[in-house]
Design an enzyme around this catalytic site. Structure first.
Site, PDB file in Angstrom:
ATOM      1  N   ASP A 188       0.663  -1.257   0.147  1.00 28.51           N
ATOM      2  CA  ASP A 188       0.009  -0.101  -0.041  1.00 28.51           C
ATOM      3  C   ASP A 188       0.866   1.304  -0.065  1.00 28.51           C
ATOM      4  O   ASP A 188       0.542   2.209  -0.804  1.00 28.51           O
ATOM      5  CB  ASP A 188      -0.915   0.040   1.080  1.00 28.51           C
ATOM      6  CG  ASP A 188      -1.954  -1.200   1.353  1.00 28.51           C
ATOM      7  OD1 ASP A 188      -1.694  -2.043   0.506  1.00 28.51           O
ATOM      8  OD2 ASP A 188      -2.642  -1.286   2.081  1.00 28.51           O
ATOM      9  N   GLU A 386       0.991 -10.034  11.708  1.00 30.62           N
ATOM     10  CA  GLU A 386       1.055  -9.635  10.162  1.00 30.62           C
ATOM     11  C   GLU A 386       2.603  -9.306   9.754  1.00 30.62           C
ATOM     12  O   GLU A 386       2.609  -9.620   8.655  1.00 30.62           O
ATOM     13  CB  GLU A 386       0.106  -8.207  10.308  1.00 30.62           C
ATOM     14  CG  GLU A 386      -0.061  -7.930   8.665  1.00 30.62           C
ATOM     15  CD  GLU A 386      -1.131  -6.743   9.002  1.00 30.62           C
ATOM     16  OE1 GLU A 386      -1.476  -6.305   7.576  1.00 30.62           O
ATOM     17  OE2 GLU A 386      -1.708  -6.368   9.989  1.00 30.62           O
TER      18      GLU A 386
END
Length: 413
Positions: A188, A386
């Site tokens: 991102d 994550e």
């Protein structure tokens, strides 16, 4: 012969994946796996490239579930008769939720897709299950998705794709289209996109059918090269030898392009290239996407050796927890800023398996062992996260993260 008992972190990985398993409901037509039930924005959603990676890990212990994880995304593959986006026929949506935008499904995302790893996932599941019927079912859908990339994400029609964005009510400004493009890459806020501009892609009639970045990304095209290799294998299983020959030819052509144009010999690494000039974007710094050509088998032996040197260098990617998303030497490196430095287990997996593919097995084993040992709590009672701080091993962002768990199961020893 007695089997070696699973390591504690592998047991935890299986528990993580099973806990994040969600049954078909609402607009979700097949069982799948959410990234994490611990984070409210992930709970209940199925993402595309998460699903491909999760299927690879799940296939090691539950092949029927792995097939369902893949089917869940293809259940909503865009069809040619789509009332809203027929130009995107074949595309896989970025993310699906119980409810879609017509019923206030705010997280359902049709603005972009995710990197093309579906054929890899299907091949890995076939390898675990031996289910040729599953391959025959998915093969034409995989072909439709692969061909969509070249129809809607190749601005100058040269056979080299770009990340981009769909024609969508939410992609209504250049900045929104750039955001969707970055989401499509999966990275991102990666520094390689800081200066990216967006371009219109038009069909033969001049109609805008999508948007593309003004750079051709090395990871995307390496993934597409790998997809061609897997499609060739799957075509043989599906009884399509003519297709297999086509995919093999296309793979060789794409490999030559990546070797010649996306590698910079002065710095010994792979980069995205400027769409207009074809120049490697070296000034944007080295980042982990430059290791994907090793995973995909694209790099020459000389190129692989140079990339290997960067991957094991403590001042580059050989950090305390190895394989940060941005090289430690980069001016854009940040140990805790999402895709600007933290270690994501999927990208570490690709880099480590890439090293092994080119014969650097000791390096691969060493990196995998350091990752397991130095990522905080991975071998203890802490949840699988994550991503991780490459300098300290600190756990970052969402806990109980599925693709980390899935590829931990498949990480070389």
């Amino acid at each position: 012969m007695l089997r070696q008992p699973p390591a504690a972190e592998e047991v935890k990985a299986v528990q993580t994946l099973v806990t994040n398993w969600r049954g078909a409901a609402g607009r979700l037509r097949s069982d799948g796996i959410t990234p994490s039930i611990s984070y409210k924005w992930f709970t209940g959603g199925f993402w595309a490239w998460d699903s491909w990676k999760q299927a690879v890990g799940v296939a090691r212990f539950d092949a029927p579930l792995a097939k369902s994880v893949i089917r869940a995304m293809f259940d909503h593959q865009v069809r040619p008769d789509s009332p809203t986006r027929p130009q995107d026929a074949g595309m896989i949506l970025d993310v699906l939720f119980y409810n879609d935008p017509s019923t206030d499904g705010g997280n359902w995302n049709e603005r972009n897709t995710k990197p093309p790893l579906a054929a890899w996932a299907v091949w890995e599941v076939f390898g675990r299950s031996g289910d040729a019927a599953f391959v025959k079912e998915l093969y034409p859908k995989l072909v439709a998705y692969h061909e969509w990339w070249y129809r809607n994400r190749d601005h100058d029609r040269d056979g080299i794709a770009e990340y981009g964005a769909t024609v969508d009510p939410l992609n209504n400004t250049d900045e929104e289209r750039r955001a969707a493009m970055a989401w499509e890459s999966g990275m991102d806020n990666a520094p390689r996109f800081d200066a990216t501009r967006m371009l219109e892609n038009r069909d033969a009639s001049g109609k805008v059918v999508g948007y593309a970045a003004d750079q051709e990304s090395v990871d995307l095209n390496a993934y597409l090269k790998a997809e061609k290799d897997y499609l060739a294998k799957l075509a043989l299983v599906a009884g399509r030898p003519g297709d297999a020959a086509r995919w093999t030819r296309e793979s060789a052509t794409l490999s030559r392009f990546i070797q010649r144009h996306m590698y910079d010999s002065a710095t010994g690494f792979f980069y995205d290239i400027d769409l207009t000039t074809g120049r490697p974007l070296v000034e944007r710094g080295r980042a982990i996407e430059g290791a994907i050509p090793l995973w995909a088998g694209v790099a020459s032996r000389t190129q692989a050796a140079a990339v290997r040197d960067k991957l094991v260098d403590p001042a580059e990617f050989g950090t305390f927890v190895p394989m940060p998303t941005v090289s430690k030497s980069s001016p854009y490196f940040s140990a805790t800023a999402y895709w600007r430095g933290p270690v994501w287990l999927d990208q570490a997996y690709f880099a480590i398996t890439g090293l092994s593919r080119y014969g650097y097995r000791a390096d691969a084993s060493s990196a995998a062992e350091r990752l397991r040992s130095n990522a905080s709590g991975l071998r203890g009672d802490a949840p699988i996260h994550e991503n991780y701080n490459p300098l300290t091993g600190e756990r970052l962002n969402s806990s109980n993260f599925s693709w980390s768990a899935a590829l931990l199961l498949d990480l070389p020893h």
